[in-house]
Design a protein around this motif. Structure first.
Motif, mmCIF file in Angstrom:
data_model
loop_
_atom_site.group_PDB
_atom_site.id
_atom_site.type_symbol
_atom_site.label_atom_id
_atom_site.label_comp_id
_atom_site.label_asym_id
_atom_site.label_seq_id
_atom_site.Cartn_x
_atom_site.Cartn_y
_atom_site.Cartn_z
ATOM 1 N N GLU A 23 0.096 -6.250 -10.135
ATOM 2 C CA GLU A 23 -0.485 -7.317 -9.338
ATOM 3 C C GLU A 23 -0.381 -7.064 -7.842
ATOM 4 O OE1 GLU A 23 -0.095 -12.194 -8.724
ATOM 5 O OE2 GLU A 23 1.106 -11.159 -10.250
ATOM 6 N N HIS A 24 0.697 -6.396 -7.407
ATOM 7 C CA HIS A 24 1.010 -6.358 -5.979
ATOM 8 C C HIS A 24 0.986 -4.985 -5.318
ATOM 9 C CE1 HIS A 24 2.065 -10.574 -5.873
ATOM 10 N NE2 HIS A 24 2.901 -10.420 -6.875
ATOM 11 N N VAL A 25 0.733 -3.903 -6.062
ATOM 12 C CA VAL A 25 0.820 -2.557 -5.488
ATOM 13 C C VAL A 25 -0.501 -1.815 -5.668
ATOM 14 C CG1 VAL A 25 1.997 -0.318 -5.582
ATOM 15 C CG2 VAL A 25 3.312 -2.442 -5.856
ATOM 16 N N ALA A 26 -0.914 -1.126 -4.627
ATOM 17 C CA ALA A 26 -2.114 -0.280 -4.667
ATOM 18 C C ALA A 26 -1.781 1.084 -4.068
ATOM 19 C CB ALA A 26 -3.266 -0.924 -3.900
ATOM 20 N N VAL A 27 -2.527 2.106 -4.490
ATOM 21 C CA VAL A 27 -2.324 3.480 -4.033
ATOM 22 C C VAL A 27 -3.605 3.975 -3.377
ATOM 23 C CG1 VAL A 27 -1.709 5.828 -4.703
ATOM 24 C CG2 VAL A 27 -0.713 3.881 -5.943
ATOM 25 N N GLN A 28 -3.453 4.663 -2.244
ATOM 26 C CA GLN A 28 -4.607 5.182 -1.500
ATOM 27 C C GLN A 28 -4.873 6.622 -1.919
ATOM 28 O OE1 GLN A 28 -6.167 3.078 1.078
ATOM 29 N NE2 GLN A 28 -7.760 4.470 0.389
ATOM 30 N N SER A 29 -5.726 6.800 -2.903
ATOM 31 C CA SER A 29 -6.024 8.125 -3.435
ATOM 32 C C SER A 29 -7.140 8.804 -2.656
ATOM 33 C CB SER A 29 -6.440 7.990 -4.910
ATOM 34 O OG SER A 29 -7.059 9.163 -5.374
ATOM 35 N N ALA A 30 -7.028 10.128 -2.485
ATOM 36 C CA ALA A 30 -8.091 10.889 -1.834
ATOM 37 C C ALA A 30 -9.297 11.060 -2.747
ATOM 38 C CB ALA A 30 -7.570 12.258 -1.403
ATOM 39 N N LEU A 31 -9.100 10.958 -4.050
ATOM 40 C CA LEU A 31 -10.186 11.110 -5.009
ATOM 41 C C LEU A 31 -10.820 9.771 -5.388
ATOM 42 C CD1 LEU A 31 -11.940 12.713 -6.946
ATOM 43 C CD2 LEU A 31 -10.028 12.735 -8.587
ATOM 44 N N LEU A 62 0.838 -1.197 0.000
ATOM 45 C CA LEU A 62 0.000 0.000 0.000
ATOM 46 C C LEU A 62 0.873 1.246 0.000
ATOM 47 C CD1 LEU A 62 -2.691 -1.006 2.665
ATOM 48 C CD2 LEU A 62 -2.802 -1.261 0.171
ATOM 49 N N LEU A 63 0.658 2.111 -0.987
ATOM 50 C CA LEU A 63 1.422 3.353 -1.113
ATOM 51 C C LEU A 63 0.521 4.563 -0.934
ATOM 52 C CD1 LEU A 63 3.664 2.706 -4.269
ATOM 53 C CD2 LEU A 63 4.300 2.485 -1.860
ATOM 54 N N SER A 85 1.399 7.035 4.372
ATOM 55 C CA SER A 85 1.548 8.025 5.438
ATOM 56 C C SER A 85 0.315 7.942 6.328
ATOM 57 C CB SER A 85 1.679 9.427 4.841
ATOM 58 O OG SER A 85 0.531 9.738 4.066
ATOM 59 N N ASN A 86 0.394 8.515 7.514
ATOM 60 C CA ASN A 86 -0.706 8.414 8.469
ATOM 61 C C ASN A 86 -2.011 8.991 7.929
ATOM 62 O OD1 ASN A 86 0.923 7.136 10.360
ATOM 63 N ND2 ASN A 86 1.468 9.044 11.411
ATOM 64 N N ASP A 87 -1.923 10.124 7.223
ATOM 65 C CA ASP A 87 -3.134 10.758 6.700
ATOM 66 C C ASP A 87 -3.865 9.847 5.726
ATOM 67 O OD1 ASP A 87 -2.744 13.002 8.202
ATOM 68 O OD2 ASP A 87 -1.945 14.232 6.577
ATOM 69 N N TYR A 88 -3.110 9.158 4.879
ATOM 70 C CA TYR A 88 -3.746 8.304 3.881
ATOM 71 C C TYR A 88 -4.128 6.946 4.450
ATOM 72 C CZ TYR A 88 -3.140 11.798 0.345
ATOM 73 O OH TYR A 88 -3.260 12.970 -0.365
ATOM 74 N N ALA A 89 -3.375 6.451 5.406
ATOM 75 C CA ALA A 89 -3.767 5.207 6.073
ATOM 76 C C ALA A 89 -5.097 5.393 6.794
ATOM 77 C CB ALA A 89 -2.689 4.766 7.053
ATOM 78 N N ALA A 90 -5.344 6.611 7.267
ATOM 79 C CA ALA A 90 -6.581 6.892 7.994
ATOM 80 C C ALA A 90 -7.819 6.869 7.092
ATOM 81 C CB ALA A 90 -6.487 8.249 8.684
ATOM 82 N N LEU A 91 -7.631 6.960 5.776
ATOM 83 C CA LEU A 91 -8.772 6.909 4.864
ATOM 84 C C LEU A 91 -9.321 5.494 4.721
ATOM 85 C CD1 LEU A 91 -7.644 9.245 1.930
ATOM 86 C CD2 LEU A 91 -8.886 9.841 4.017
#
Length: 268
Positions: free
Chosen positions: A106-114, A4-5, A166-172
């Motif tokens: 296959e193995h990477v995802a991104v936590q987008s605010a949008l 998770l990025l 980062s903490n802000d995005y993990a919190a989403l």
């Protein structure tokens, strides 16, 4: 395994085919919130002064509001290519070979605010929205909206999860208790002391994911991660707390490189 990025504020412009929301990963679960956040962002971005304040944009960055007004037509790039900035410059996905890029998909995802959780290979447009932004048109604050949307995510289906957000995005989209490993980055100074690393934190994480992709790693937990790190000449400390690990870099060495100190358990 799943890495998770966090996303990045900065993004490449342009792209190929138009963005199609229905093509994103987890569309069935996240489609409603994605549509609501997008509508609220587009509405906000029509008022430059209001949008600049809500999105935290300085005078020089106000031109980025145009991205939010043309999401449908501006063209889409794979998420791993769309984001720039310190972490993504170190990852440098565009220079990876075909096998490594397939590994990323296959193995990477991104936590987008949008968009919420998207895969590295999902094609997205350029945009400007961060985890701390305020969208008045949403029924609930952005953070709460995404927490609700991800609440029933089947994280276990992904196997072992390495959380580099980062903490802000993990919190989403918080991981359930006991799921995954949260990675911190520290630096060993000349006197041997290990201290939290701030400035090069993102560089070290980008370098780490690039190494994983190039090696084609298939890891099923922290111990396997530790063995992989040892083979790569990285110092990885698996903490006493379940679900925690620390990547240690050496003072003066490129981020992610430790000179072969190896993987080990943190001292008790």
């Amino acid at each position: 395994m799943l890495i998770l990025l966090p996303p990045s504020e900065t993004k490449r412009t342009g792209g190929g085919a138009p963005y199609r929301a229905e093509d994103l990963a987890h569309d069935e679960q996240l489609a409603g919130t994605r549509a609501a956040v997008r509508t609220a962002l587009e509405e906000l971005s029509r008022d430059e002064e209001l949008a600049a304040k809500a999105l935290g944009l300085g005078v020089k960055a106000r031109g980025e509001l145009e991205h939010n007004r043309v999401l449908e037509s501006s063209g889409a790039l794979e998420a791993m290519d769309r984001y720039t900035g310190v972490l993504y410059d170190a990852l440098d996905a565009v220079s990876l070979d075909a096998d490594a890029r397939d590994w990323m998909r296959e193995h990477v995802a991104v936590q987008s605010a949008l968009f919420g959780l998207v895969r590295a290979g999902d094609r997205i447009p350029a945009y400007r929205l961060s985890a701390g932004s305020r969208l008045a048109a949403l029924e609930a604050p952005l953070k709460r909206s995404w927490i609700r949307a991800h609440a029933d995510m089947d994280w276990a289906a992904h196997g072992w999860i390495l959380d580099l957000r980062s903490n802000d995005y993990a919190a989403l989209a918080p991981l359930p208790e006991g799921v995954g490993t949260k990675l911190e980055v520290a630096q060993r100074s000349a006197d041997g002391a290990v201290r939290a690393l701030n400035h090069f934190n993102k560089t070290a994480k980008g370098d780490l994911v690039r190494r994983l992709a190039r090696s084609g790693a298939e890891l099923d937990g922290p111990e396997a991660f530790g063995r992989w790190a040892l083979a790569e000449g990285l110092e990885l400390q698996l903490g006493d707390r379940p679900g925690s690990a620390t990547l240690v870099t050496e003072l003066g060495a490129p981020a992610g490189v430790t000179g072969g100190a190896g993987s080990k358990r943190a001292a008790r």
